[in-house]
Motif scaffolding. Sequence first.
Motif, PDB file in Angstrom:
ATOM      1  N   ILE A  52       0.849  -1.198   0.000  1.00  0.00           N
ATOM      2  CA  ILE A  52       0.000   0.000   0.000  1.00  0.00           C
ATOM      3  C   ILE A  52       0.880   1.242   0.000  1.00  0.00           C
ATOM      4  O   ILE A  52       1.821   1.347   0.793  1.00  0.00           O
ATOM      5  CB  ILE A  52      -0.906   0.049   1.252  1.00  0.00           C
ATOM      6  CG1 ILE A  52      -1.958  -1.055   1.222  1.00  0.00           C
ATOM      7  CG2 ILE A  52      -1.585   1.409   1.377  1.00  0.00           C
ATOM      8  CD1 ILE A  52      -2.806  -1.092   2.476  1.00  0.00           C
ATOM      9  N   GLY A  53       0.544   2.186  -0.854  1.00  0.00           N
ATOM     10  CA  GLY A  53       1.098   3.527  -0.782  1.00  0.00           C
ATOM     11  C   GLY A  53       0.048   4.413  -0.132  1.00  0.00           C
ATOM     12  O   GLY A  53      -1.134   4.308  -0.450  1.00  0.00           O
ATOM     13  N   PHE A  54       0.458   5.254   0.797  1.00  0.00           N
ATOM     14  CA  PHE A  54      -0.487   6.142   1.474  1.00  0.00           C
ATOM     15  C   PHE A  54       0.169   7.491   1.668  1.00  0.00           C
ATOM     16  O   PHE A  54       1.343   7.668   1.340  1.00  0.00           O
ATOM     17  CB  PHE A  54      -0.964   5.527   2.801  1.00  0.00           C
ATOM     18  CG  PHE A  54       0.069   5.512   3.898  1.00  0.00           C
ATOM     19  CD1 PHE A  54      -0.008   6.410   4.956  1.00  0.00           C
ATOM     20  CD2 PHE A  54       1.115   4.601   3.886  1.00  0.00           C
ATOM     21  CE1 PHE A  54       0.937   6.394   5.976  1.00  0.00           C
ATOM     22  CE2 PHE A  54       2.068   4.577   4.896  1.00  0.00           C
ATOM     23  CZ  PHE A  54       1.980   5.485   5.945  1.00  0.00           C
ATOM     24  N   THR A  55      -0.582   8.446   2.163  1.00  0.00           N
ATOM     25  CA  THR A  55      -0.037   9.787   2.364  1.00  0.00           C
ATOM     26  C   THR A  55      -0.054  10.141   3.846  1.00  0.00           C
ATOM     27  O   THR A  55      -0.917   9.687   4.594  1.00  0.00           O
ATOM     28  CB  THR A  55      -0.841  10.848   1.587  1.00  0.00           C
ATOM     29  OG1 THR A  55      -2.197  10.818   2.029  1.00  0.00           O
ATOM     30  CG2 THR A  55      -0.781  10.594   0.091  1.00  0.00           C
ATOM     31  N   TRP A  56       0.906  10.947   4.235  1.00  0.00           N
ATOM     32  CA  TRP A  56       0.934  11.480   5.591  1.00  0.00           C
ATOM     33  C   TRP A  56      -0.239  12.438   5.719  1.00  0.00           C
ATOM     34  O   TRP A  56      -0.536  13.184   4.778  1.00  0.00           O
ATOM     35  CB  TRP A  56       2.261  12.213   5.812  1.00  0.00           C
ATOM     36  CG  TRP A  56       2.663  12.262   7.243  1.00  0.00           C
ATOM     37  CD1 TRP A  56       2.462  13.298   8.102  1.00  0.00           C
ATOM     38  CD2 TRP A  56       3.330  11.232   7.971  1.00  0.00           C
ATOM     39  NE1 TRP A  56       2.969  12.981   9.328  1.00  0.00           N
ATOM     40  CE2 TRP A  56       3.501  11.714   9.287  1.00  0.00           C
ATOM     41  CE3 TRP A  56       3.782   9.953   7.657  1.00  0.00           C
ATOM     42  CZ2 TRP A  56       4.122  10.971  10.283  1.00  0.00           C
ATOM     43  CZ3 TRP A  56       4.404   9.204   8.640  1.00  0.00           C
ATOM     44  CH2 TRP A  56       4.557   9.718   9.943  1.00  0.00           C
ATOM     45  N   PRO A  57      -0.937  12.459   6.858  1.00  0.00           N
ATOM     46  CA  PRO A  57      -2.101  13.353   6.989  1.00  0.00           C
ATOM     47  C   PRO A  57      -1.716  14.828   6.836  1.00  0.00           C
ATOM     48  O   PRO A  57      -0.676  15.257   7.327  1.00  0.00           O
ATOM     49  CB  PRO A  57      -2.626  13.048   8.386  1.00  0.00           C
ATOM     50  CG  PRO A  57      -1.497  12.388   9.107  1.00  0.00           C
ATOM     51  CD  PRO A  57      -0.660  11.706   8.076  1.00  0.00           C
ATOM     52  N   TYR A  58      -2.564  15.555   6.153  1.00  0.00           N
ATOM     53  CA  TYR A  58      -2.278  16.941   5.795  1.00  0.00           C
ATOM     54  C   TYR A  58      -3.582  17.722   5.797  1.00  0.00           C
ATOM     55  O   TYR A  58      -4.590  17.257   5.253  1.00  0.00           O
ATOM     56  CB  TYR A  58      -1.634  16.933   4.396  1.00  0.00           C
ATOM     57  CG  TYR A  58      -1.207  18.249   3.828  1.00  0.00           C
ATOM     58  CD1 TYR A  58      -0.183  18.988   4.398  1.00  0.00           C
ATOM     59  CD2 TYR A  58      -1.803  18.738   2.677  1.00  0.00           C
ATOM     60  CE1 TYR A  58       0.237  20.195   3.841  1.00  0.00           C
ATOM     61  CE2 TYR A  58      -1.391  19.942   2.113  1.00  0.00           C
ATOM     62  CZ  TYR A  58      -0.371  20.665   2.703  1.00  0.00           C
ATOM     63  OH  TYR A  58       0.047  21.846   2.150  1.00  0.00           O
ATOM     64  N   ARG A  59      -3.604  18.864   6.424  1.00  0.00           N
ATOM     65  CA  ARG A  59      -4.712  19.811   6.373  1.00  0.00           C
ATOM     66  C   ARG A  59      -6.068  19.192   6.725  1.00  0.00           C
ATOM     67  O   ARG A  59      -7.052  19.383   6.032  1.00  0.00           O
ATOM     68  CB  ARG A  59      -4.759  20.489   5.015  1.00  0.00           C
ATOM     69  CG  ARG A  59      -3.455  21.231   4.690  1.00  0.00           C
ATOM     70  CD  ARG A  59      -3.574  22.148   3.540  1.00  0.00           C
ATOM     71  NE  ARG A  59      -4.379  23.307   3.917  1.00  0.00           N
ATOM     72  CZ  ARG A  59      -4.685  24.288   3.080  1.00  0.00           C
ATOM     73  NH1 ARG A  59      -4.238  24.263   1.837  1.00  0.00           N
ATOM     74  NH2 ARG A  59      -5.430  25.284   3.480  1.00  0.00           N
ATOM     75  N   GLY A  60      -6.104  18.450   7.803  1.00  0.00           N
ATOM     76  CA  GLY A  60      -7.363  17.900   8.296  1.00  0.00           C
ATOM     77  C   GLY A  60      -7.843  16.655   7.568  1.00  0.00           C
ATOM     78  O   GLY A  60      -8.976  16.214   7.788  1.00  0.00           O
TER      79      GLY A  60
END
Length: 194
Positions: A52-60
């Motif tokens: 899985i590729g995911f993103t770091w949480p950003y702007r809520g």
Amino acid sequence: MNVPDDRARRRALRLTLVTRREAMPAATLAPWHAAIAGHLEALLAQLAPASIGFTWPYRGEFDALAVVRDWLAGDAVRWAALPVVGEKGQPMTFRRWTPESPMATDRYGIPYPAEGPSVVPALLLIPCNGFDARGFRLGYGAGHFDRTLAALTPSPRAVGIAIEDGRLDDLDPQPHDIPMDWIVTEAGVSGPHR
């Protein structure tokens, strides 16, 4: 049909949706995010990706870290990755991530693994500021994910993550826009769209 300066309409829509989400109290977002986590876990169990590729949480945005950690703990052969934003106009690459990975921050202040070779995850969790019933998403306007999905081989399955507040009638997609395979919100999972 899009007009040449559809960017202004999208920029205004993006600003409205992001500003509204960032202004939402934690007490409002918490149960929605818990519901998203549950629906996402069920979808991952159904699709059974090896990576899985995911993103770091950003702007809520929804924070997928706990879901990804639990998913990783379920099988030692699974791996996760985070995107690395390169030069402007270029596709992102991905590097493997574990909770122990040394991290750096990109020009947006978003953490990514500081070292490691590029990898191509089987499935990507992609944040959506807005989305429509056909699976098209409204991101932040730089085209990072559309460019990356078009460039990666093999092409990963794309799972958009959003809150229902971002549901739109029709995004009137641009020719380069790539729909998500699935969209996960607090209301459930829709798709596949492509």
